[in-house]
Write a protein that holds these residues in place. Structure first.
Motif, PDB file in Angstrom:
ATOM      1  N   PHE A 141       0.840  -1.188   0.000  1.00  0.00           N
ATOM      2  CA  PHE A 141       0.000   0.000   0.000  1.00  0.00           C
ATOM      3  C   PHE A 141       0.877   1.240   0.000  1.00  0.00           C
ATOM      4  CE2 PHE A 141      -3.434  -2.707   1.661  1.00  0.00           C
ATOM      5  CZ  PHE A 141      -4.503  -2.214   0.922  1.00  0.00           C
ATOM      6  N   ARG A 142       0.510   2.186  -0.824  1.00  0.00           N
ATOM      7  CA  ARG A 142       1.102   3.530  -0.771  1.00  0.00           C
ATOM      8  C   ARG A 142       0.071   4.389  -0.053  1.00  0.00           C
ATOM      9  NH1 ARG A 142       4.901   6.710  -2.903  1.00  0.00           N
ATOM     10  NH2 ARG A 142       4.408   8.926  -3.099  1.00  0.00           N
ATOM     11  N   LEU A 143       0.317   4.643   1.232  1.00  0.00           N
ATOM     12  CA  LEU A 143      -0.601   5.419   2.060  1.00  0.00           C
ATOM     13  C   LEU A 143      -0.214   6.892   1.953  1.00  0.00           C
ATOM     14  CD1 LEU A 143      -0.611   3.166   5.244  1.00  0.00           C
ATOM     15  CD2 LEU A 143      -2.206   3.101   3.322  1.00  0.00           C
ATOM     16  N   GLU A 144      -1.064   7.690   1.354  1.00  0.00           N
ATOM     17  CA  GLU A 144      -0.785   9.106   1.165  1.00  0.00           C
ATOM     18  C   GLU A 144      -1.289   9.875   2.380  1.00  0.00           C
ATOM     19  OE1 GLU A 144      -1.753  10.343  -2.804  1.00  0.00           O
ATOM     20  OE2 GLU A 144      -0.573   8.695  -3.630  1.00  0.00           O
ATOM     21  N   HIS A 145      -0.379  10.117   3.320  1.00  0.00           N
ATOM     22  CA  HIS A 145      -0.744  10.703   4.611  1.00  0.00           C
ATOM     23  C   HIS A 145      -0.799  12.228   4.597  1.00  0.00           C
ATOM     24  CE1 HIS A 145       3.476  11.701   5.337  1.00  0.00           C
ATOM     25  NE2 HIS A 145       3.797  10.434   5.091  1.00  0.00           N
ATOM     26  N   GLY A 146      -0.050  12.877   3.738  1.00  0.00           N
ATOM     27  CA  GLY A 146      -0.107  14.332   3.620  1.00  0.00           C
ATOM     28  C   GLY A 146       0.389  15.103   4.825  1.00  0.00           C
ATOM     29  N   LEU A 147       1.205  14.518   5.677  1.00  0.00           N
ATOM     30  CA  LEU A 147       1.707  15.214   6.868  1.00  0.00           C
ATOM     31  C   LEU A 147       2.849  16.168   6.548  1.00  0.00           C
ATOM     32  CD1 LEU A 147       1.550  12.272   9.427  1.00  0.00           C
ATOM     33  CD2 LEU A 147       0.014  14.239   9.268  1.00  0.00           C
ATOM     34  N   ARG A 148       3.388  16.099   5.352  1.00  0.00           N
ATOM     35  CA  ARG A 148       4.451  16.992   4.869  1.00  0.00           C
ATOM     36  C   ARG A 148       5.735  16.929   5.687  1.00  0.00           C
ATOM     37  NH1 ARG A 148       0.641  22.076   4.132  1.00  0.00           N
ATOM     38  NH2 ARG A 148      -0.832  21.170   2.675  1.00  0.00           N
ATOM     39  N   THR A 149       6.054  15.764   6.187  1.00  0.00           N
ATOM     40  CA  THR A 149       7.319  15.564   6.901  1.00  0.00           C
ATOM     41  C   THR A 149       7.684  14.078   6.860  1.00  0.00           C
ATOM     42  OG1 THR A 149       8.512  15.834   8.987  1.00  0.00           O
ATOM     43  CG2 THR A 149       6.172  15.306   9.148  1.00  0.00           C
ATOM     44  N   LYS A 150       8.987  13.820   6.885  1.00  0.00           N
ATOM     45  CA  LYS A 150       9.483  12.446   7.004  1.00  0.00           C
ATOM     46  C   LYS A 150       9.712  12.069   8.458  1.00  0.00           C
ATOM     47  CE  LYS A 150      12.108  12.086   2.701  1.00  0.00           C
ATOM     48  NZ  LYS A 150      13.440  11.786   2.176  1.00  0.00           N
ATOM     49  N   ASP A 151       9.680  13.039   9.338  1.00  0.00           N
ATOM     50  CA  ASP A 151       9.924  12.812  10.761  1.00  0.00           C
ATOM     51  C   ASP A 151       8.620  12.347  11.407  1.00  0.00           C
ATOM     52  OD1 ASP A 151      11.136  12.655  13.197  1.00  0.00           O
ATOM     53  OD2 ASP A 151      11.238  14.815  13.529  1.00  0.00           O
ATOM     54  N   ILE A 152       8.313  11.084  11.207  1.00  0.00           N
ATOM     55  CA  ILE A 152       7.036  10.513  11.639  1.00  0.00           C
ATOM     56  C   ILE A 152       7.262   9.219  12.406  1.00  0.00           C
ATOM     57  CG2 ILE A 152       5.664  11.527   9.767  1.00  0.00           C
ATOM     58  CD1 ILE A 152       5.974   8.928   8.220  1.00  0.00           C
ATOM     59  N   VAL A 153       6.237   8.794  13.117  1.00  0.00           N
ATOM     60  CA  VAL A 153       6.237   7.498  13.798  1.00  0.00           C
ATOM     61  C   VAL A 153       5.138   6.674  13.153  1.00  0.00           C
ATOM     62  CG1 VAL A 153       5.873   6.307  15.982  1.00  0.00           C
ATOM     63  CG2 VAL A 153       7.061   8.507  15.955  1.00  0.00           C
ATOM     64  N   ILE A 154       5.505   5.504  12.647  1.00  0.00           N
ATOM     65  CA  ILE A 154       4.557   4.627  11.958  1.00  0.00           C
ATOM     66  C   ILE A 154       4.244   3.446  12.866  1.00  0.00           C
ATOM     67  CG2 ILE A 154       4.156   3.181   9.931  1.00  0.00           C
ATOM     68  CD1 ILE A 154       6.351   4.917   8.529  1.00  0.00           C
ATOM     69  N   GLN A 155       2.962   3.249  13.147  1.00  0.00           N
ATOM     70  CA  GLN A 155       2.509   2.092  13.923  1.00  0.00           C
ATOM     71  C   GLN A 155       1.559   1.294  13.034  1.00  0.00           C
ATOM     72  OE1 GLN A 155       0.849   4.680  16.931  1.00  0.00           O
ATOM     73  NE2 GLN A 155       2.170   3.728  18.454  1.00  0.00           N
ATOM     74  N   SER A 156       1.795   0.004  12.930  1.00  0.00           N
ATOM     75  CA  SER A 156       0.937  -0.839  12.097  1.00  0.00           C
ATOM     76  C   SER A 156       0.409  -2.003  12.926  1.00  0.00           C
ATOM     77  CB  SER A 156       1.706  -1.336  10.878  1.00  0.00           C
ATOM     78  OG  SER A 156       2.889  -1.998  11.263  1.00  0.00           O
ATOM     79  N   TYR A 157      -0.846  -2.341  12.660  1.00  0.00           N
ATOM     80  CA  TYR A 157      -1.540  -3.396  13.397  1.00  0.00           C
ATOM     81  C   TYR A 157      -2.175  -4.346  12.402  1.00  0.00           C
ATOM     82  CZ  TYR A 157      -0.934  -0.001  17.097  1.00  0.00           C
ATOM     83  OH  TYR A 157      -0.378   0.888  17.986  1.00  0.00           O
TER      84      TYR A 157
END
Length: 157
Positions: free
Chosen positions: A73-89
């Motif tokens: 999946f390419r999830l288009e989050h639109g947060l405009r930063t690479k400094d993110i925390v990704i949690q997947s369940y």
């Protein structure tokens, strides 16, 4: 009987043959090709919680994303930063959290090769199921502190 130098040459020759065969046949797993195109997902929502913005792939108590083997999946989050925390369940159920539930159950935090993060940009992430397992369902939560958001903040969707 081969000496150690002869044994090394034999092993290297066998290894080179295997690599060449693998490259010529396109090497795929027993569960299918791994060169499928990513599914572009634009239906996620961005919400504000305190000083951070959160992206959710689906509502937690909604229908999660079908995530069979080799799906990405390419999830288009639109947060405009690479400094993110990704949690997947992950869950074996498409709706593991009943609406209005105060004690959700039926899912677990993803680990190993079931959810591989293969790309992170300021506006999207690509997650891949790199296993031969069947029919998982995926929920993704991505957070970014407000200080890390791009100019103008993230756009709410």
């Amino acid at each position: 009987m081969l000496g150690s130098a002869g044994m090394r040459r034999c092993l290297l020759s066998c290894l080179a043959s295997m690599v060449l065969t693998c490259n010529l046949t396109g090497c795929q797993t027993s569960c299918g090709p791994s060169d499928q195109a990513s599914v572009r997902w634009t239906e996620g929502k961005v919400v504000t919680r305190g000083a951070e913005r959160l992206y959710r792939s689906t509502p937690l108590d909604g229908t999660w994303l079908h995530f069979p083997s080799h799906r990405s999946f390419r999830l288009e989050h639109g947060l405009r930063t690479k400094d993110i925390v990704i949690q997947s369940y992950l869950s074996y159920s498409s709706n593991p959290v009943p609406k209005g539930s105060v004690s959700p159950a039926g899912f677990a935090q993803a680990g190993g090769e079931v959810v591989v993060i293969s790309e992170v940009t300021a506006d999207a992430v690509v997650l891949e199921n790199d296993t031969c397992e069947n029919d998982f369902y995926l929920f993704v939560n991505i957070s970014a502190p407000a200080a890390n958001l791009g100019a103008g903040g993230a756009s709410g969707r």
